[in-house]
Write a protein that holds these residues in place. Structure first.
Motif, PDB file in Angstrom:
ATOM      1  N   GLY A  64      46.386  15.227  50.801  1.00  0.00           N
ATOM      2  CA  GLY A  64      46.080  16.734  50.987  1.00  0.00           C
ATOM      3  C   GLY A  64      44.912  17.232  49.937  1.00  0.00           C
ATOM      4  N   SER A  65      45.424  18.488  49.311  1.00  0.00           N
ATOM      5  CA  SER A  65      44.434  19.212  48.503  1.00  0.00           C
ATOM      6  C   SER A  65      43.977  18.294  47.384  1.00  0.00           C
ATOM      7  CB  SER A  65      44.893  20.555  48.142  1.00  0.00           C
ATOM      8  OG  SER A  65      46.015  20.518  47.594  1.00  0.00           O
ATOM      9  N   ALA A  66      45.168  17.470  46.764  1.00  0.00           N
ATOM     10  CA  ALA A  66      44.828  16.705  45.570  1.00  0.00           C
ATOM     11  C   ALA A  66      44.004  15.634  45.785  1.00  0.00           C
ATOM     12  CB  ALA A  66      46.211  16.102  45.164  1.00  0.00           C
ATOM     13  N   ALA A  67      43.883  15.080  46.952  1.00  0.00           N
ATOM     14  CA  ALA A  67      42.797  14.100  47.236  1.00  0.00           C
ATOM     15  C   ALA A  67      41.557  14.490  47.465  1.00  0.00           C
ATOM     16  CB  ALA A  67      43.292  13.269  48.677  1.00  0.00           C
ATOM     17  N   THR A  68      41.536  15.676  48.039  1.00  0.00           N
ATOM     18  CA  THR A  68      40.127  16.439  48.536  1.00  0.00           C
ATOM     19  C   THR A  68      39.612  16.887  46.872  1.00  0.00           C
ATOM     20  OG1 THR A  68      40.745  17.339  50.338  1.00  0.00           O
ATOM     21  CG2 THR A  68      39.018  18.301  49.161  1.00  0.00           C
ATOM     22  N   SER A  69      40.484  17.454  45.898  1.00  0.00           N
ATOM     23  CA  SER A  69      40.151  17.689  44.554  1.00  0.00           C
ATOM     24  C   SER A  69      39.475  16.779  43.760  1.00  0.00           C
ATOM     25  CB  SER A  69      41.250  18.671  43.810  1.00  0.00           C
ATOM     26  OG  SER A  69      41.397  19.659  44.692  1.00  0.00           O
ATOM     27  N   PHE A  70      40.301  15.322  44.072  1.00  0.00           N
ATOM     28  CA  PHE A  70      39.897  14.407  43.155  1.00  0.00           C
ATOM     29  C   PHE A  70      38.477  13.804  43.808  1.00  0.00           C
ATOM     30  CE2 PHE A  70      39.354  10.074  42.990  1.00  0.00           C
ATOM     31  CZ  PHE A  70      39.676   9.701  41.410  1.00  0.00           C
ATOM     32  N   LYS A  71      38.258  13.842  44.852  1.00  0.00           N
ATOM     33  CA  LYS A  71      37.253  13.413  45.463  1.00  0.00           C
ATOM     34  C   LYS A  71      35.679  14.134  44.801  1.00  0.00           C
ATOM     35  CE  LYS A  71      38.689  11.440  49.937  1.00  0.00           C
ATOM     36  NZ  LYS A  71      38.684  11.533  51.249  1.00  0.00           N
ATOM     37  N   TRP A  72      36.085  15.453  44.895  1.00  0.00           N
ATOM     38  CA  TRP A  72      34.843  16.304  44.218  1.00  0.00           C
ATOM     39  C   TRP A  72      34.890  16.020  42.871  1.00  0.00           C
ATOM     40  CZ3 TRP A  72      31.103  18.606  46.742  1.00  0.00           C
ATOM     41  CH2 TRP A  72      31.154  18.958  47.988  1.00  0.00           C
ATOM     42  N   ILE A  73      35.878  16.029  42.149  1.00  0.00           N
ATOM     43  CA  ILE A  73      35.757  15.793  40.654  1.00  0.00           C
ATOM     44  C   ILE A  73      35.059  14.485  40.365  1.00  0.00           C
ATOM     45  CG2 ILE A  73      37.190  15.195  38.555  1.00  0.00           C
ATOM     46  CD1 ILE A  73      39.376  17.273  39.667  1.00  0.00           C
ATOM     47  N   ASP A  74      35.782  13.436  40.998  1.00  0.00           N
ATOM     48  CA  ASP A  74      34.850  12.140  41.021  1.00  0.00           C
ATOM     49  C   ASP A  74      33.458  12.141  41.347  1.00  0.00           C
ATOM     50  OD1 ASP A  74      35.250   9.032  40.596  1.00  0.00           O
ATOM     51  OD2 ASP A  74      34.800   9.082  42.532  1.00  0.00           O
ATOM     52  N   LYS A  92      28.730   5.169  46.304  1.00  0.00           N
ATOM     53  CA  LYS A  92      30.184   5.331  46.021  1.00  0.00           C
ATOM     54  C   LYS A  92      30.712   6.441  46.433  1.00  0.00           C
ATOM     55  CE  LYS A  92      33.068   5.773  41.995  1.00  0.00           C
ATOM     56  NZ  LYS A  92      33.426   7.234  42.236  1.00  0.00           N
ATOM     57  N   VAL A  93      29.911   7.846  46.120  1.00  0.00           N
ATOM     58  CA  VAL A  93      30.463   9.151  46.406  1.00  0.00           C
ATOM     59  C   VAL A  93      30.636   9.279  48.051  1.00  0.00           C
ATOM     60  CG1 VAL A  93      29.887  11.743  46.487  1.00  0.00           C
ATOM     61  CG2 VAL A  93      29.709  10.357  44.384  1.00  0.00           C
ATOM     62  N   GLN A  94      29.583   8.818  48.630  1.00  0.00           N
ATOM     63  CA  GLN A  94      29.690   8.798  50.189  1.00  0.00           C
ATOM     64  C   GLN A  94      30.881   8.339  50.610  1.00  0.00           C
ATOM     65  OE1 GLN A  94      28.636   6.528  52.745  1.00  0.00           O
ATOM     66  NE2 GLN A  94      29.041   7.680  54.292  1.00  0.00           N
ATOM     67  N   ARG A  95      31.001   6.961  50.300  1.00  0.00           N
ATOM     68  CA  ARG A  95      32.136   6.050  50.614  1.00  0.00           C
ATOM     69  C   ARG A  95      33.506   6.700  50.598  1.00  0.00           C
ATOM     70  NH1 ARG A  95      35.339   1.504  49.353  1.00  0.00           N
ATOM     71  NH2 ARG A  95      35.386  -0.005  51.039  1.00  0.00           N
ATOM     72  N   GLU A  96      33.607   7.307  49.610  1.00  0.00           N
ATOM     73  CA  GLU A  96      34.915   8.043  49.200  1.00  0.00           C
ATOM     74  C   GLU A  96      35.242   9.070  49.897  1.00  0.00           C
ATOM     75  OE1 GLU A  96      37.634   6.797  46.727  1.00  0.00           O
ATOM     76  OE2 GLU A  96      36.514   5.268  47.506  1.00  0.00           O
ATOM     77  N   PHE A  97      34.021   9.961  50.415  1.00  0.00           N
ATOM     78  CA  PHE A  97      34.308  11.145  51.126  1.00  0.00           C
ATOM     79  C   PHE A  97      34.667  10.875  52.692  1.00  0.00           C
ATOM     80  CE2 PHE A  97      32.525  13.832  47.769  1.00  0.00           C
ATOM     81  CZ  PHE A  97      33.300  14.800  47.824  1.00  0.00           C
ATOM     82  N   GLU A 124      41.763   7.227  53.124  1.00  0.00           N
ATOM     83  CA  GLU A 124      42.857   7.126  51.972  1.00  0.00           C
ATOM     84  C   GLU A 124      42.261   7.242  50.536  1.00  0.00           C
ATOM     85  OE1 GLU A 124      46.610   4.057  51.275  1.00  0.00           O
ATOM     86  OE2 GLU A 124      44.660   3.081  50.776  1.00  0.00           O
ATOM     87  N   THR A 125      42.866   7.911  49.731  1.00  0.00           N
ATOM     88  CA  THR A 125      42.404   8.240  48.506  1.00  0.00           C
ATOM     89  C   THR A 125      43.161   7.374  47.364  1.00  0.00           C
ATOM     90  OG1 THR A 125      41.428  10.495  48.954  1.00  0.00           O
ATOM     91  CG2 THR A 125      41.851   9.804  46.741  1.00  0.00           C
ATOM     92  N   GLU A 126      42.943   6.488  47.091  1.00  0.00           N
ATOM     93  CA  GLU A 126      43.561   5.537  46.009  1.00  0.00           C
ATOM     94  C   GLU A 126      42.796   5.408  44.580  1.00  0.00           C
ATOM     95  OE1 GLU A 126      46.383   1.616  44.885  1.00  0.00           O
ATOM     96  OE2 GLU A 126      45.010   1.981  46.889  1.00  0.00           O
ATOM     97  N   VAL A 127      43.214   6.058  43.518  1.00  0.00           N
ATOM     98  CA  VAL A 127      42.437   5.954  42.255  1.00  0.00           C
ATOM     99  C   VAL A 127      42.682   4.713  41.868  1.00  0.00           C
ATOM    100  CG1 VAL A 127      42.141   7.058  40.087  1.00  0.00           C
ATOM    101  CG2 VAL A 127      43.035   8.560  42.143  1.00  0.00           C
TER     102      VAL A 127
END
Length: 529
Positions: free
Chosen positions: A289-299, A346-351, A355-358
């Motif tokens: 959810g929002s945690a995953a989206t926030s992490f992607k932007w921070i990353d 890397k950024v494009q691949r994560e967005f 699934e968002t796994e740190v």
């Protein structure tokens, strides 16, 4: 004449035949060393971010399926030997090769070491051969590049601490990018890709240094040329006139700081060991959810921001030295274009990932990111606001690294005694906060330690004493590996919190001893401050 805080640096550089061009108020040669060290740290920390995780990962995921204790034992031996061999590297440079040749030999050995590790999928022996080559290469490289930084400044220059802090920013820019990109490729794509990428940029670092050697003048040449340096440097003449007691007293201070550094690094080096295990087994890394989206932007910001900052440094250097050293700038520019492409991929691949796994290795970028973010602020703090003695700075560093483990211990309080891996997971915020404290501690201690070793040591023994500085880190790394290997036994008998509190107590206790000894140590420095 180029004047800084009442100091004339131009005559000092002219006597050594070095370029007197300046970047951000420091010798341009400092930034050639900055980029050389940056790529070496890219390779080292890129590999370190993967080592423990690779060893303990399941065979079905391409790892070796080792136990935590066995992985930590190898980690301790490897990192310990990495910091032990600089003693030999310092002797070889002092007696035979000079600093420049030693750096190039070390860079070549480390490039070959990473290439060998990239072949680990074909035969396990390639993995261990690669570790051996990197141990030997680091021994030739590490003490000698640090020695060259110190020789760019007069001994009593108020700019020397700031110069080492800028150099340390380069170290951590490389550590950040290496942990980020090598760690990501290794965990997400394939282990050998992560190991191989580290070697490519070590090769770039070697080339840019090779083609920029003239910028240093006679600094770092063969020992015969080093004798010429001694003939023209007033500092060396004065050193010969000192009473033996002054030299002995200053070396006593160096020895005390080295011993104190052991207690800092035995805690700090848990990052590649027990903290990686904590991140892998007990930290919530799957986000939704929002945690995953926030992490992607921070990353994404964390990925792009350091690349932009260091690119700015590169273009500032290029504007001053491109005409005289074009190949140095070209090779560094090519490497940065490659890094930028990898970062954006890397950024494009994560967005686009569902699934968002740190990754476990992601947490290791935090230390380096905070260094890049805070190094300039600490440099200005020491220069303009508050500049306590070296022992006090060391004590602050020890207290802060101890507090980082108090934070983790507090975060781990909800994990019951003997909890199996993966059964209980806590917020990743505890690790993030711990790395912030560790970074502030590192900025108080590590660059200051390099500067004080340079200022307090006799010039004819500088390479050797830098080797002993890194030998202290070797001892710390071996102890760190042994302590990290106890994480399972202590957490099963007591708790994870107990394990981390034990680590916290050690550096904080030594900090209190240093504060008590501060007046004595200041006296024994005989004017070096």
């Amino acid at each position: 004449m180029i004047q800084q805080n009442g100091e004339l640096l131009e005559p000092h550089l002219d006597k050594l035949g070095a370029s007197n061009k300046q970047v951000f108020g420091h010798p341009a040669a400092l930034f050639v060393l900055f980029f050389t060290e940056m790529w070496e740290r890219f390779s080292y920390y890129g590999m370190r971010a993967l080592l423990t995780v690779f060893l303990v990962s399941e065979i079905t995921k391409g790892g070796w399926g080792w136990s935590n204790a066995d992985a930590m034992s190898l980690y301790g031996w490897y990192t310990g030997l990495v910091y032990a061999t600089p003693v030999l590297g310092g002797i070889i440079a002092d007696k035979l090769t000079g600093f420049k040749k030693a750096i190039l030999i070390g860079a070549l050995l480390m490039t070959l070491g990473h290439a060998s590790m990239a072949l680990e999928g074909f035969n396990d022996y390639f993995f261990f051969i690669g570790l051996g080559l990197m141990i030997l290469g680091n021994g030739m490289f590490k003490p000698n590049i640090s020695s060259m930084v110190g020789q760019l400044y007069p001994d009593k220059s108020s700019k020397k601490d700031a110069g080492y802090t800028i150099f340390y920013m380069g170290i951590n820019a490389g550590a950040f990018l290496g942990s980020l990109l090598c760690g990501y490729l290794g965990e997400k794509i394939g282990w050998h890709y992560g190991f191989g990428l580290a070697g490519i940029f070590m090769f770039f670092g070697m080339l840019q240094f090779y083609f920029g050697q003239r910028i240093f003048g006679v600094i770092g040449n063969t020992p015969q040329s080093a004798a010429e340096i001694a003939a023209v440097k007033e500092e060396d003449v004065k050193e010969e006139e000192l009473p033996k007691k002054v030299v002995r007293d200053r070396l006593f201070v160096v020895a005390v700081l080295m011993i104190a550094s052991i207690f800092f690094f035995l805690a700090f080096e848990q990052a590649g060991g027990s903290m990686s295990i904590f991140a892998k087994d007990y930290t919530q890394r799957v986000l939704e959810g929002s945690a995953a989206t926030s992490f992607k932007w921070i990353d994404a910001i964390l990925t792009i921001f350091p690349i932009v900052v260091v690119t700015y440094v590169l273009f500032s250097l290029a504007s001053k030295i491109f005409k005289d050293y074009p190949l140095t700038i070209i090779f560094t520019l090519v490497s940065f274009i490659s890094i930028a492409i990898l970062g954006l991929w890397k950024v494009q691949r994560e967005f686009t990932s569902l699934e968002t796994e740190v990754t476990v290795s992601w947490f290791q970028i935090l230390n380096a990111f905070f260094i890049v973010l805070l190094a300039s602020a600490f440099s200005k703090l020491w220069e303009k606001i508050w500049n306590p003695s070296g022992p006090v700075k060391f004590a602050l560093g020890l207290i802060l690294v101890g507090l980082s483990f108090v934070v983790i211990a507090y975060g781990a309080m909800d994990i019951p005694q003997g909890a199996a891996a993966g059964t209980v997971r806590v917020s990743m915020l505890w690790l993030i906060l711990a790395y912030l404290f560790q970074t502030m501690g590192e900025l108080c201690l590590s660059p200051v330690g390099l500067s004080y070793v340079s200022k307090l040591s006799p010039k004819k023994l500088l390479g050797l004493i830098f080797g002993f500085w890194f030998l202290a880190s070797a001892i710390a790394n071996k102890i760190a590996g042994t302590m990290g290997g106890m994480i399972d036994s202590i957490s099963s008998q007591y708790s994870l919190s107990t394990f981390f509190i034990i680590i916290a107590i050690l550096p904080i206790s030594v900090a209190l001893i240093l504060i008590i000894m501060n007046p004595l140590l200041k006296k024994k420095m005989h004017g070096i401050n």
